[in-house]
Design a protein around this motif. Sequence first.
Motif: not given
Length: 463
Positions: A314-343
Motif C-alpha cells: 500500500g505504501e508503494q501504491l501511495a507513492d506511485l499515485l503521488f508521482q502520477f498526480r499530474s496525470k489525468r487518468l491512472v488505471l490500477v490493475d489488481t490481482a485476480g482471485f477467486s471470490q472464496r480466496d482469503s487473499r
Amino acid sequence: MKIRRFFGKDMREALNQVKHELGADAVIMSNRKVADGIELVAAYDKEPAAKLDMQAGKAQQGKPGHPGEKPLPTLSEIIGDDGPDSLRELLEKQAGKQHAGRQQAQSIAKAMQTSAPAAPAQPAQQQTQSAAKPAMGGFDDEFDTPSQQSGSAASQGNLEDIRAELASLRNVLQFQLSDMQQQHQSRMKPQQRFLNQQMIDMGISAPLARQLVSYAPAQANERESWLYLLKLLSNRLMTNDDDILSQKGVVALVGPTGTGKTTTIAKLAAKYAQKYGADQVALITIDTYRIAAYEQLATYGKIIGCPVRKAQSGEQLADLLFQFRSKRLVLVDTAGFSQRDSRLISQLATFQQAGGQTIKNYLVVQGNTQQATLKHIIGAYSSIDMQGCIITKLDECYSLGEVISSVIEAQLPVSYVADGQQVPEDIHVANAKSIISLAAKLYKKYGLNHTNGNTAVNSAQAV
C-alpha cells in the motif's frame, strides 16, 4: 417307565419343557451342562402301579437304600433349594411368593397412610389410593424399570420417525400446492405464464421475471407483450455512460481471475490516449501473484506510449499515485482471485492504505458466468464501494440473461462491455437497449426449442 432327554438354554426353560411334555408328575433323573445350555433326563410312567411305586420311591429318598442302589435325585437337589419336588408345586410356590410381595406392599402403603396426617379436603378412599400408588410404583419399578426404559426409548424413536414423516409429507404437500397454483394461473392467465417461462429460459431470475410479467398489458398479444417486457428490462438496467474516459482520477479494476482485467485496462488506456494523449494516462499493477502480469501490462504500455509501474504494498501504491498526480487518468490493475480466496481481503486492504487519493472501483465480470456464481462474486466485493461494472467476453456468450439479472438485482450500473481481444476496438460504452437486444437475439438463436439443438434423452440410457 419311559425316559426322555430335554435341552434348554437354562434350567427354567428345560423344566418348562418337562412340564409341557410329561406333566407335573415326571421325575428328573439327572442334569448336566452342555454347550448350548442344560440337558435334563426325565422319566415317567402312565400306569397306576408305576405311580404308586414312584410315590413310594419318593418317600424312601431320605432313607439309606440297598448297598447297590443309588437314590434318584429330587427336584430340590437339582434346583439347589428346599423347594417342592414337583413342577406344579414349584410354580405354585413362586406364585405364592409374588402374592405375598403384593400383600406386603399394600400393608406398607396402609402403614404410611396411618402414620401420615390426614388431609381435610381429601376423601379416605382417595387417600388410600394416593398412598398406595407410590408404594406400588416403587415395587413395580424394581421389576419393570428396564422394560419401561426400553419402551420409552422405542417410543422416542417412533416419535422422531413420525416427525420426519410429517416433515416429508409437508414438503410434498407444499410442492403439490405450488404446482396446483401454477396450473391454476396457467389456466386463468396462460399468456402471462408463457411469458414468465420465456423470461426464465432467457436467463432472467424467477423473482425478476414474475415482477416484470406482472406489469405486462392484459389486452396485448404475445409479441407485443414480449417487446414490452424487453423495454421494461432495459429500463431496469442502469448504465454509467462513458464515465471512466470522460473524467479524471484513479480507477481500479477488480474481479475474479480470468475475467480480462488486464486487457480491459489496455483498451481503456488506448482509448484515453487517443482522446487526450499518451502523456495523460499511466498504468499501475499490484498483481504480484500471476506470472508475467507486469510484463504483459508493460508491453501494452510500450505500445500505447504511457508509463507502467508495479506496486507491492500500500505504501508503494501511495507513492506511485503521488508521482502520477499530474496525470489525468491512472488505471490500477489488481490481482485476480477467486471470490472464496482469503487473499482477496489483503488485496482490498491494500487499497485502504493508499490514502490521499480517491480510487474508483469497477467490477469486471464475464458475460458467460453462471447466475449463482455472479451473485457470489458481487457479494464478495460488496465490502468496497463500486462505481459500476464492466461486462467482458460478450463474443463468447450463448446467453446474457444471467448477468443482466444479477446486475439489476444488485443495482450495479454497467459502464462498458467488451466483445473481443482487439485493443482498443473491442470495448464499447454500455447501452441498455443494445445489451437487452443482444440478449434477446442470443435467446432466439440458442435458447428456443427449435434452435437449441437439444435431443431427447433416452430414459433407459439415463437410468
